[in-house]
Write a protein that holds these residues in place. Structure first.
Motif, PDB file in Angstrom:
ATOM      1  N   THR A 254      50.076  38.418 -29.056  1.00  0.00           N
ATOM      2  CA  THR A 254      49.699  39.835 -29.271  1.00  0.00           C
ATOM      3  C   THR A 254      48.248  39.897 -29.691  1.00  0.00           C
ATOM      4  O   THR A 254      47.836  39.019 -30.538  1.00  0.00           O
ATOM      5  CB  THR A 254      50.402  40.550 -30.509  1.00  0.00           C
ATOM      6  N   ILE A 255      47.622  40.557 -28.771  1.00  0.00           N
ATOM      7  CA  ILE A 255      46.023  40.532 -29.085  1.00  0.00           C
ATOM      8  C   ILE A 255      45.378  41.649 -29.737  1.00  0.00           C
ATOM      9  O   ILE A 255      45.994  42.904 -29.320  1.00  0.00           O
ATOM     10  CB  ILE A 255      45.326  40.062 -27.834  1.00  0.00           C
ATOM     11  N   GLN A 256      44.852  41.862 -30.535  1.00  0.00           N
ATOM     12  CA  GLN A 256      44.204  43.156 -31.080  1.00  0.00           C
ATOM     13  C   GLN A 256      42.744  42.922 -31.278  1.00  0.00           C
ATOM     14  O   GLN A 256      42.093  42.182 -32.019  1.00  0.00           O
ATOM     15  CB  GLN A 256      44.889  43.335 -32.523  1.00  0.00           C
ATOM     16  N   SER A 257      42.046  43.605 -30.595  1.00  0.00           N
ATOM     17  CA  SER A 257      40.701  43.608 -30.470  1.00  0.00           C
ATOM     18  C   SER A 257      40.052  44.568 -31.701  1.00  0.00           C
ATOM     19  O   SER A 257      40.507  45.492 -31.698  1.00  0.00           O
ATOM     20  CB  SER A 257      40.012  44.108 -29.128  1.00  0.00           C
ATOM     21  N   SER A 258      38.792  44.423 -32.187  1.00  0.00           N
ATOM     22  CA  SER A 258      38.421  45.273 -33.134  1.00  0.00           C
ATOM     23  C   SER A 258      37.346  46.175 -32.598  1.00  0.00           C
ATOM     24  O   SER A 258      36.788  46.576 -33.211  1.00  0.00           O
ATOM     25  CB  SER A 258      37.942  44.361 -34.296  1.00  0.00           C
ATOM     26  N   GLY A 259      37.591  46.280 -31.166  1.00  0.00           N
ATOM     27  CA  GLY A 259      36.784  47.604 -30.549  1.00  0.00           C
ATOM     28  C   GLY A 259      35.715  47.386 -29.621  1.00  0.00           C
ATOM     29  O   GLY A 259      35.729  46.094 -29.175  1.00  0.00           O
ATOM     30  N   GLY A 260      34.931  48.311 -29.396  1.00  0.00           N
ATOM     31  CA  GLY A 260      34.178  48.264 -28.299  1.00  0.00           C
ATOM     32  C   GLY A 260      32.575  47.891 -28.642  1.00  0.00           C
ATOM     33  O   GLY A 260      31.747  47.755 -27.911  1.00  0.00           O
ATOM     34  N   GLN A 261      32.315  47.287 -30.017  1.00  0.00           N
ATOM     35  CA  GLN A 261      31.241  46.938 -30.207  1.00  0.00           C
ATOM     36  C   GLN A 261      31.066  45.468 -29.527  1.00  0.00           C
ATOM     37  O   GLN A 261      31.587  44.706 -29.547  1.00  0.00           O
ATOM     38  CB  GLN A 261      31.107  46.400 -31.987  1.00  0.00           C
ATOM     39  N   PRO A 262      29.836  45.178 -28.871  1.00  0.00           N
ATOM     40  CA  PRO A 262      29.503  43.977 -28.268  1.00  0.00           C
ATOM     41  C   PRO A 262      29.636  42.639 -29.358  1.00  0.00           C
ATOM     42  O   PRO A 262      29.258  42.926 -30.553  1.00  0.00           O
ATOM     43  CB  PRO A 262      28.153  44.205 -27.966  1.00  0.00           C
ATOM     44  N   GLY A 263      30.392  41.759 -28.902  1.00  0.00           N
ATOM     45  CA  GLY A 263      30.514  40.797 -29.903  1.00  0.00           C
ATOM     46  C   GLY A 263      31.704  40.913 -30.978  1.00  0.00           C
ATOM     47  O   GLY A 263      32.029  40.152 -31.677  1.00  0.00           O
ATOM     48  N   ALA A 264      32.487  42.009 -30.649  1.00  0.00           N
ATOM     49  CA  ALA A 264      33.440  42.333 -31.569  1.00  0.00           C
ATOM     50  C   ALA A 264      34.542  41.186 -31.555  1.00  0.00           C
ATOM     51  O   ALA A 264      35.036  40.783 -30.440  1.00  0.00           O
ATOM     52  CB  ALA A 264      34.249  43.857 -31.195  1.00  0.00           C
ATOM     53  N   GLY A 265      35.140  40.997 -32.968  1.00  0.00           N
ATOM     54  CA  GLY A 265      36.209  40.080 -32.934  1.00  0.00           C
ATOM     55  C   GLY A 265      37.424  40.671 -32.244  1.00  0.00           C
ATOM     56  O   GLY A 265      37.624  41.742 -32.098  1.00  0.00           O
ATOM     57  N   ALA A 266      38.208  39.754 -31.967  1.00  0.00           N
ATOM     58  CA  ALA A 266      39.510  39.949 -31.608  1.00  0.00           C
ATOM     59  C   ALA A 266      40.461  38.847 -32.395  1.00  0.00           C
ATOM     60  O   ALA A 266      40.270  37.810 -32.403  1.00  0.00           O
ATOM     61  CB  ALA A 266      39.380  39.852 -30.012  1.00  0.00           C
ATOM     62  N   ASN A 267      41.657  39.541 -32.729  1.00  0.00           N
ATOM     63  CA  ASN A 267      42.851  38.695 -33.067  1.00  0.00           C
ATOM     64  C   ASN A 267      43.786  38.523 -32.280  1.00  0.00           C
ATOM     65  O   ASN A 267      44.187  39.091 -31.228  1.00  0.00           O
ATOM     66  CB  ASN A 267      43.365  39.769 -34.359  1.00  0.00           C
ATOM     67  N   ILE A 268      44.439  37.212 -32.397  1.00  0.00           N
ATOM     68  CA  ILE A 268      45.340  36.763 -31.699  1.00  0.00           C
ATOM     69  C   ILE A 268      46.489  36.324 -32.457  1.00  0.00           C
ATOM     70  O   ILE A 268      46.163  35.538 -33.340  1.00  0.00           O
ATOM     71  CB  ILE A 268      45.089  35.685 -30.367  1.00  0.00           C
ATOM     72  N   ILE A 269      47.676  36.739 -32.212  1.00  0.00           N
ATOM     73  CA  ILE A 269      48.889  36.337 -32.917  1.00  0.00           C
ATOM     74  C   ILE A 269      49.973  35.733 -31.765  1.00  0.00           C
ATOM     75  O   ILE A 269      50.086  36.354 -30.752  1.00  0.00           O
ATOM     76  CB  ILE A 269      49.612  37.189 -33.842  1.00  0.00           C
ATOM     77  N   ILE A 270      50.384  34.553 -32.079  1.00  0.00           N
ATOM     78  CA  ILE A 270      51.505  34.107 -31.236  1.00  0.00           C
ATOM     79  C   ILE A 270      52.776  34.059 -31.814  1.00  0.00           C
ATOM     80  O   ILE A 270      52.984  33.453 -32.886  1.00  0.00           O
ATOM     81  CB  ILE A 270      51.138  32.443 -30.644  1.00  0.00           C
ATOM     82  N   ARG A 271      53.593  34.724 -31.254  1.00  0.00           N
ATOM     83  CA  ARG A 271      55.153  34.721 -31.796  1.00  0.00           C
ATOM     84  C   ARG A 271      55.250  35.090 -33.241  1.00  0.00           C
ATOM     85  O   ARG A 271      55.900  34.973 -33.978  1.00  0.00           O
ATOM     86  CB  ARG A 271      55.655  33.319 -31.742  1.00  0.00           C
ATOM     87  N   GLY A 272      54.574  36.251 -33.299  1.00  0.00           N
ATOM     88  CA  GLY A 272      54.585  37.213 -34.833  1.00  0.00           C
ATOM     89  C   GLY A 272      53.944  36.649 -35.677  1.00  0.00           C
ATOM     90  O   GLY A 272      53.559  35.604 -35.793  1.00  0.00           O
ATOM     91  N   ILE A 273      54.049  37.504 -36.808  1.00  0.00           N
ATOM     92  CA  ILE A 273      53.299  37.332 -38.127  1.00  0.00           C
ATOM     93  C   ILE A 273      54.068  36.323 -38.872  1.00  0.00           C
ATOM     94  O   ILE A 273      55.506  36.687 -39.018  1.00  0.00           O
ATOM     95  CB  ILE A 273      53.124  38.623 -38.908  1.00  0.00           C
ATOM     96  N   THR A 274      53.772  35.181 -39.432  1.00  0.00           N
ATOM     97  CA  THR A 274      54.778  34.144 -39.963  1.00  0.00           C
ATOM     98  C   THR A 274      54.536  34.283 -41.468  1.00  0.00           C
ATOM     99  O   THR A 274      55.169  33.553 -42.303  1.00  0.00           O
ATOM    100  CB  THR A 274      54.365  32.765 -39.440  1.00  0.00           C
ATOM    101  N   SER A 275      53.540  35.080 -42.089  1.00  0.00           N
ATOM    102  CA  SER A 275      53.446  35.122 -43.371  1.00  0.00           C
ATOM    103  C   SER A 275      53.463  36.122 -44.087  1.00  0.00           C
ATOM    104  O   SER A 275      53.395  37.189 -43.745  1.00  0.00           O
ATOM    105  CB  SER A 275      51.985  34.403 -43.709  1.00  0.00           C
ATOM    106  N   LEU A 276      54.016  36.005 -45.273  1.00  0.00           N
ATOM    107  CA  LEU A 276      54.300  37.301 -46.252  1.00  0.00           C
ATOM    108  C   LEU A 276      52.924  37.597 -46.886  1.00  0.00           C
ATOM    109  O   LEU A 276      52.781  38.491 -47.528  1.00  0.00           O
ATOM    110  CB  LEU A 276      55.317  36.938 -47.377  1.00  0.00           C
ATOM    111  N   SER A 277      51.953  36.660 -46.924  1.00  0.00           N
ATOM    112  CA  SER A 277      50.848  36.768 -47.601  1.00  0.00           C
ATOM    113  C   SER A 277      49.751  37.508 -46.778  1.00  0.00           C
ATOM    114  O   SER A 277      49.291  37.351 -45.620  1.00  0.00           O
ATOM    115  CB  SER A 277      50.272  35.505 -47.720  1.00  0.00           C
ATOM    116  N   PRO A 278      49.124  38.650 -47.463  1.00  0.00           N
ATOM    117  CA  PRO A 278      48.197  39.521 -46.607  1.00  0.00           C
ATOM    118  C   PRO A 278      46.953  38.981 -46.177  1.00  0.00           C
ATOM    119  O   PRO A 278      46.149  39.258 -45.606  1.00  0.00           O
ATOM    120  CB  PRO A 278      48.063  40.765 -47.845  1.00  0.00           C
TER     121      PRO A 278
END
Lengths: 483, 1031
Positions: free
Chosen positions: B155-179
């Motif tokens: 699952t990839i979640q981009s933080s938008g259209g800002q040039p150089g914006a970060g993108a988040n990648i998660i493989i096989r789900g969120i594994t932590s209860l910690s925020p």
């Protein structure tokens, strides 16, 4: 084969050999934080947090007390559920937690002067907590991981034992002749003047005594007078207040006054307050009104009817006294002391909500309360004399009423959490607070009743569920104090 | 350390130089390798003298030249995608070979942990690999975005259209209860981990912003953005603990293994790649055009003539008065100019690869931009038959001007901006801000120009490796690598903007330093025990040292106007942060193979982590996986219909440590202090258990790989269950404990999912080929247990919508306020004729994570022409658009256009009592004035039904058309290959979501905040023309 196995084992052992130096020592110790601090590092923290907590609580309760009204006509403004979550956090996590730590360290280090101050800070914060939420944690609190879900103390226990014990023991500590160290500049309020702390402890004793008028008016009055007979405030210089500077801005200035400049209107003066001061309700114009309310370019002072979110000409701009960058945030004042005295003397003399006339001492305390508050916020002497000379104000001891005392105290407690305590003690009586009505759009769940309490914050509800559920009550349910 | 590092660089450069001068060639063989099907030259074919390590690879023209020992018998030609061929040397000095394509090769080699190449068929777990071309063809500057829609279970979640914006990648789900935990995979380049951190820092003034923190500001880059996509040979996605077991705790969330391009023997090859692209806004909300600013149908003013209100609930717009679609009009056309040159080559004994690239990007938000310059030098050399050395150094400079996002930013202002005013009319002749609301709403363009953040990252990462073959069955590998960067940030909040006014302007200078060193040693022994039975053992040692620090200096209270320097500030606030994390690991990997049919791998690793208490510092975890090619046993290998079938089984455990300095109790400087010149400290609000132990994730995976019709049709199916227990969680505790959070081991979270890959070659006739590949995955997450006494853990609280975890719930669950309804779900109408929102109770209203997602790539190729497009489908996933709520409340959106109209809300009224309700159909007519519905939270805009939306989408993620000039046309030119391409991203988007493109998280990558959008630069549609020339 055997040799291969041995070689394998040896290699594994070699590779895992001694990494203690590499991983141990200071490796996991944060260089930007410390494990121990001195007394003078904790004291300013707990004082600043106490002041912040007063702001957080007053921001909401001043709407119920109808000093202020809410632009969004929600929550406290319409007697809907309000929780003062940030206030709770400031009281428990910042002010009291660090004061408790200060007390513990001071006792270990045999520094009663610090311990005494730490106890006063706890008392005033605990008072703030119980006056908003009724039953709150204290005796089981501050044990860290030992007790993650502290049970609550009853308001009765807090009033009858915990607060008096804290304050009495504080006075004893402060009177100690020897203390391994004593506060100085780290005492942001009194700069190490212990006598002023003792005065504060006595005034607080009087305050929490007079809170119990519903438990026996005469007893409460006598207790309060007894406390005030000790070392107590004698001038505005004694006030328990915190000055801010341009680096750390007064919260009313930064978050209400300055916010207005960018269109973030949050609260404005209530119609109830404005009319009480502009002559509409009492037929006398209070010279404090232009100092505490800014009507901009409008012609008249018009407050916001609670629950409507509009209609006002006045705002708490940076030009008003309480939201000015240069003025302190008031927590316990000489003016309040005088009104406690006036009320106590009035009640001790057998007076009640309907009676007329009291002693000269009660009358003088009442007049002095008005005068010192006016002086505090910089009303011209001529205007003070003029106001006090008004026959509607200087009625004479023989015409003294509780209404006059409580109405004037309510004005002198502008933006102080105490105002709402008084209103509840007297059950929002219109005999004392003329024209005090439910807000528009009043929360229908209350069926026309006034709200009596803040609800426990969501955080506490989810983190200490059992304790909260055991102590939760309906919004219009009176607190033990007021029963 | 830095000194050592520079020495390494010089040493490595030295290696490259030595090589091109030193080698003599006694006996050589040369030739040409081509594709049997179309006679095109085959570059990159491996040629090895059988039984030795002597070898080379073909150049871009398919030519090779190789020096062989006197006694060499046979040459082995192999290349991914082709059937390996052995040729007898005899007395030949020129050997030309044709390789036949293996439609979907079973001999695929994939890169696994530590860059170890293994045959895919031997693996007992799922791995997905992407070739460099699949990355570069997307023209995405951030490699994470380039993976979008291509990998099952990711699952990839981009933080938008800002040039150089970060993108988040998660493989096989969120594994932590910690925020605050990191749920992202480890990034590894050529065997050495590199940082993919997103550091939010602190960009807020001391007063005047309601932002929850910097994570919603500026869409900071995840550091993998520094990687030049053109340098990538391939990317391997290791999905589960079974695949990553050797990497240990840092790869507990999977790993992204990047192999970079290497030089190939032969004449130096120069590759020039250049592209120019345009970015435009791809989707925006509809506005109402009937009413102008004001309140209650009137233009209201203060008595001095200043406008009183900023809402758009005023009178109708008179004919002839222009109306501006600011949501569209604010944005510009962005551009990307990307150039990359690489030079590579070498001899049989030494190769080199160098590249330089430069990307200049201009954002769709005015005044925003980002650029990246990369420089890479790498080489390999074979000093002797036994000793090989390789190394690489990368230098990157990246950064730009970031547009403000989050609260009090461009986008919150834009969401309030009345359509009666042109947002681009933003500045007065004297340089002050022009806006319609008398200073209440900032002009977004003004803040875009004057209130932004500049970042400047200088980074070096590289590695140096040695390989020593002790005997033919025993080898020793050592690799050391480092990743060092500094990030300098500068933020300005002018005094005359919303965010800066309360502190009279502020400037923040933030310096972040990061350094990571990794050392890996492993020894491999492999032997054929019998003809059928083979085995190998690897033991390894790994050492990791990661340190970072951050210094933040904030100056507030500007003395002079328009002088954006710290020296212009009156009040100063400083903040420092530092961290050190060390890990020592020892691991072993045992592989057993029987008859090319059964493959068993056992691994074990023990880690020692510096972040855990001494007694719990050491922890061991094992894994086992089995691959069984059952078609071999069944003798189906020769079958044309069902020619390959494999079963995979794996079990793996992996441990996870705490963050640095989480154990014990600390005091910290009280925020805001010194106060009146006095410093103060406070008890840190977080208490860490002195008995913290490692977290443990246990995973089971079963999968199968089936191929039919001579590999023309393949299915790969995986099912996994992954439980993470003993979580290291900052448990929120009652403030009356003296703390806000207590870090302890508690709770368990489970992810289970299905991943499906289908590869089809429907048509392969002569030079025409059509291939299609589909990936599809669904992941279910469940919180099996919570820390004792804790009912919920809030990940993100945006008040109207909260993302929180409760027992039995799942990660991504969203809670909010709902309309009051009767027991049949009918809307309950108040006596005032309006619906009402229950504002006192949070109820579950959705989930931010998709129910399932899939991508379908179709590729058509005919000679040099190739068309490829990726369709991406994402089902489910709810998003709260914060700016949409603002726009509703302020009467800007189309959906607020119905005003001064009498309506009867469809629903029921309770005419009975609360205890004994009696519901009748609502028949109370009410007039919607505007404010009395749209602005009213109790009646409308607090309801999740209004503000939380389904963000499912179907999009043409990427379309790429390329044409290579035929080889014969280039015969007499300098060029070896010339390719032109056109790429389009997001050319088509279909979604029920109203607003901007729902892909674009409000919170930054690495923030664990899912389900929030609207206050960041929106996504774009892009068009890129490119040319790629090889000399």
């Amino acid at each position: 084969m055997k040799r291969t196995v041995y070689t394998y084992i040896i290699l594994v052992l070699l590779m895992s050999s001694s990494c203690e130096d590499y991983l141990g020592g200071d490796t996991n110790i944060d260089p930007t934080r410390v494990s121990e601090v001195s007394l003078e590092a904790l004291l300013p923290t707990s004082i600043e947090a106490t002041s912040e907590a007063h702001y957080q609580v007053a921001l909401e309760t001043s709407q119920v007390a109808q000093h202020m009204a809410d632009y969004f006509s929600a929550g406290a403004d319409i007697h809907d559920v309000f929780r003062i979550g940030t206030g709770w956090t400031n009281i428990y996590l910042r002010a009291m937690a660090n004061a408790k730590q200060l007390e513990r360290q001071a006792e270990e280090q045999n520094a009663p002067h610090y311990a005494g101050i730490a106890k006063i800070i706890q008392a005033i914060n605990l008072g703030l907590a119980t006056d908003n939420w009724e039953n709150v944690p204290f005796t089981e609190a501050y044990q860290g991981a030992e007790e993650l879900t502290p049970a609550y103390d009853t308001q009765q226990a807090i009033y009858e034992t915990i607060i008096p014990d804290l304050l009495n023991s504080a006075i004893e500590d402060l009177q100690a002749t020897s203390s391994s160290s004593s506060p100085g500049a780290d005492d942001l309020v009194y700069r190490g003047n212990l006598e002023q702390w003792i005065k504060t402890a006595n005034v607080l004793k009087a305050r929490y005594a007079i809170h119990l008028t519903n438990k026996g008016a005469a007893e409460a009055a006598n207790q309060a007078l007894q406390a005030l007979s000790g070392l107590a405030y004698t001038s505005n210089e004694d006030d328990f207040q915190l000055f801010y500077d341009e680096r750390n801005l007064n919260p009313w200035h930064a978050r209400i006054g300055l916010a207005i400049n960018t269109g973030n209107y949050i609260i404005a003066h209530s119609e109830q307050l404005v009319e009480a001061m502009n002559g509409d309700t009492y037929g006398v114009f209070d010279p404090r009104l232009p100092i505490i309310a800014d009507k901009g370019t409008s012609d008249n002072y018009i407050g916001m009817v609670n629950g409507t979110g509009e209609g006002n000409t006045v705002n708490l701009t940076v030009d008003t006294w309480y939201a000015s960058a240069n003025n302190p945030l008031l927590m316990v004042t000489y003016a309040e002391t005088k009104f406690i005295e006036a009320e106590a003397r009035f009640l001790a003399n057998g007076g009640d909500i309907n009676s007329i006339g009291s002693t000269d001492a009660a009358y003088l305390a009442y007049l002095e309360g008005i005068a010192v508050h006016m002086m505090k916020i910089g009303v011209d002497t001529a205007e003070i004399i003029n106001y006090i000379a008004n026959p509607k104000v200087s009625v004479g001891a023989e015409n003294m009423t509780l209404e006059l005392i409580m109405k004037e105290k309510w004005i002198a407690l502008f933006l102080n959490p105490e105002a709402w305590v008084d209103l509840r003690r007297y059950d929002y009586s219109q005999a004392l607070y003329k024209d005090f009505e439910l807000p528009e759009n009043h929360n229908p769940q209350l069926g026309g009743q006034f709200i009596q309490r803040a609800s426990y914050p969501f955080d506490e509800l989810s983190r200490n569920t059992q304790a909260v559920e055991a102590n939760m009550k309906e919004l219009p349910a009176e607190m033990w104090r007021d029963q | 350390m830095r000194k050592i590092f520079y020495s390494l660089i010089f040493f490595m450069m030295g290696i490259c130089c030595i090589y091109f001068t030193a080698w003599a060639q006694p006996r050589s063989i040369s030739g040409n390798v081509t594709d049997l099907s179309d006679d095109t030259p085959l570059p990159g074919v491996n040629i090895i003298v059988k039984g030795t390590t002597t070898g080379t690879v073909t150049d871009v023209d398919g030519n090779y030249k190789l020096t062989v020992p006197e006694d060499a018998q046979t040459l082995v030609f192999s290349s991914v995608g082709y059937v390996t061929k052995e040729v007898n040397i005899g007395n030949q000095t020129e050997i030309h070979v044709q390789l036949s394509p293996d439609v979907q090769s079973l001999q695929e080699v994939v890169v696994t942990s530590f860059g170890i190449e293994r045959e895919k068929k031997a693996l007992g777990y799922a791995v997905q690999e992407l070739q460099g071309e699949e990355i570069t063809q997307t023209k995405q500057p951030n490699i994470i975005n380039a993976l979008q829609g291509k990998v099952a279970g990711v699952t990839i979640q981009s933080s938008g259209g800002q040039p150089g914006a970060g993108a988040n990648i998660i493989i096989r789900g969120i594994t932590s209860l910690s925020p605050t935990a990191n749920n992202q995979p480890l990034f590894v380049i050529d065997g050495i981990p590199v940082s993919n951190e997103t550091i939010a820092g602190n960009t807020l003034p001391s007063a005047g912003s309601n932002s929850p923190g910097s994570s919603e500001q500026y869409a900071f880059s995840n550091r993998a953005v520094d990687i030049n996509p053109d340098d990538i040979e391939n990317i391997s996605i290791l999905k589960g603990p079974a695949a990553t077991a050797l990497y240990g705790l840092r790869a507990a969330n999977g790993a992204v293994i990047i192999t970079t391009k290497k030089g190939k023997a032969g004449k130096a090859t120069i590759n020039v790649s250049s592209s120019y692209g345009l970015d435009v806004l791809n989707k925006w909300p509809d506005i109402q055009t009937t009413y102008r600013e004001g309140r209650f149908g009137r233009l209201r003013f203060y008595s001095d003539g200043e406008p009183l209100r900023f809402q758009t609930f005023g009178p109708p717009v008179r004919e002839g008065v222009p109306v501006y679609d600011n949501f569209q009009g604010f944005f510009e056309t962005g551009s990307r100019f990307d150039n990359s040159v690489s030079v590579s080559g070498g001899s049989e004994k030494a190769t080199f690869f160098t590249s330089v690239s430069r990307l200049d990007q201009k954002g769709i938000v005015p005044f925003s931009g980002w650029d990246r310059t990369t420089l890479k030098v790498s080489g390999t050399s074979q000093f002797s038959d036994k000793l090989g050395v390789s190394g690489a150094v990368n230098y990157i400079n990246s950064g730009g001007t970031r547009s403000s996002s989050g609260d009090k930013s461009i986008f919150s202002s834009l969401s309030y901006y009345s359509p009666t005013f042109d947002v681009n009319d933003y500045i007065n002749p004297d340089g002050t801000q022009r806006d319609f609301s008398g200073g209440i709403i900032d002009n977004p363009r003004y803040i875009a120009r004057f209130s932004n953040l500049e970042d400047d990252v200088n980074r070096i990462f590289g590695n140096l490796g040695f390989n020593y073959k002790v005997t033919d069955w025993l080898s020793l590998d050592y690799k050391i690598g480092t990743d060092v960067y500094s990030d300098s940030r500068n933020r300005v909040g002018p005094p005359n903007t919303d965010v800066g006014s309360q502190v009279n302007g502020f400037i923040i200078e933030e310096k972040i330093n990061y350094q990571e060193i990794n050392s890996n040693l492993f020894i491999t022994a492999s032997k054929d025990i019998t003809e059928q039975f083979r085995g190998s053992i690897l033991i390894g040692h790994n050492l990791t040292d990661i340190r970072s620090d951050l210094i933040n200096v904030r100056g507030e209270g500007f003395a002079l106007r328009n002088f954006n320097d710290l020296s212009n500030a009156t009040n100063f606030f400083t903040y420092k942060d530092a961290s050190l994390h060390r890990i020592v690991g020892v691991f072993t990997n045992i592989e057993l193979e029987y008859a090319g049919t059964v493959f068993l791998t056992l691994t074990g690793r023990n880690d020692w982590s510096s972040t855990l208490p001494e007694d719990n510092r050491s922890f061991f975890y094992p894994s086992a996986n089995l691959g069984y090619i059952f078609t071999e046993t069944l003798g189906l290998g020769e079958s044309n219909i069902f020619n390959y079938g494999k079963l995979r089984l794996s079990y793996a455990e992996v441990g996870k440590d705490a963050g640095p300095y989480q154990v014990g109790r600390y005091f910290e400087r009280t925020p805001g202090f010194p106060f009146l010149g006095i410093n103060g400290f406070r008890i840190d609000e977080q208490l860490g258990s002195p008995e913290l132990k490692p977290e443990r994730t246990t995973s089971y995976e079963i999968g199968t790989d089936l191929r039919f019709f001579n590999n023309h049709f393949g299915i790969d199916l995986t099912y996994f269950v992954q439980n993470s227990q003993d979580q290291i969680v900052p448990v929120p505790v009652s403030n009356a404990t003296g703390f806000s959070t207590f870090i302890t081991n508690a709770g368990e979270i489970q992810n289970r999912g299905i991943e499906l890959l289908i590869d089809v070659t429907p048509v392969q006739v002569g030079n025409f080929q059509w291939t299609a590949s589909l990936n599809w995955s669904r992941i279910r997450n469940e919180v099996l247990s919570m820390p004792e006494g804790v009912d919920e853990i809030i990940f993100t609280d945006a008040f109207y919508i909260q993302n929180k975890l409760v027992e039995g719930g799942s990660a991504g669950d969203l809670y909010g306020f709902a309309f009051r309804r009767d027991n049949q779900g009918r809307l309950l109408i108040d006596d005032n004729g309006f619906p009402s929102v229950n504002n006192t109770e949070y109820v579950k209203v959705g989930n931010a994570l998709p129910d399932w997602q899939g991508g379908l790539t179709n590729t058509f190729s005919y000679k040099g022409l190739s068309l490829s497009f990726l369709l991406e489908l994402r089902q489910g996933g709810d998003v709260f658009d914060v700016s949409l709520r603002n726009s509703i409340r302020n009467g800007i959106l189309k959906e607020t256009e119905r005003r001064y109209e009498q309506v009867i809300f469809k629903g029921v009224r309770n005419v009975g009592t609360d205890e004994n309700p009696e519901y009748v159909e609502n028949d109370i007519p009410v007039e919607i004035t505007g404010e009395n519905l749209y602005r009213d939270g109790n009646r409308y805009n607090n309801a999740a039904e209004v503000i939380l939306q389904d963000a499912s989408w179907f999009r043409l993620r990427n379309l790429s058309l390329s044409y290579s000039l035929p080889a014969n046309m280039l015969d007499d030119t300098l060029f070896k290959k010339v390719q032109f391409s056109f790429t389009g991203n997001n050319l088509f988007l279909s979604t029920p979501f109203r607003g901007f493109d729902p892909e674009g998280s409000q919170f930054g990558s690495g923030s664990n905040s899912f389900g929030f959008t609207g206050l960041g630069a929106p996504q774009t549609r892009s068009f890129t023309l490119g040319v790629n020339v090889t000399f």
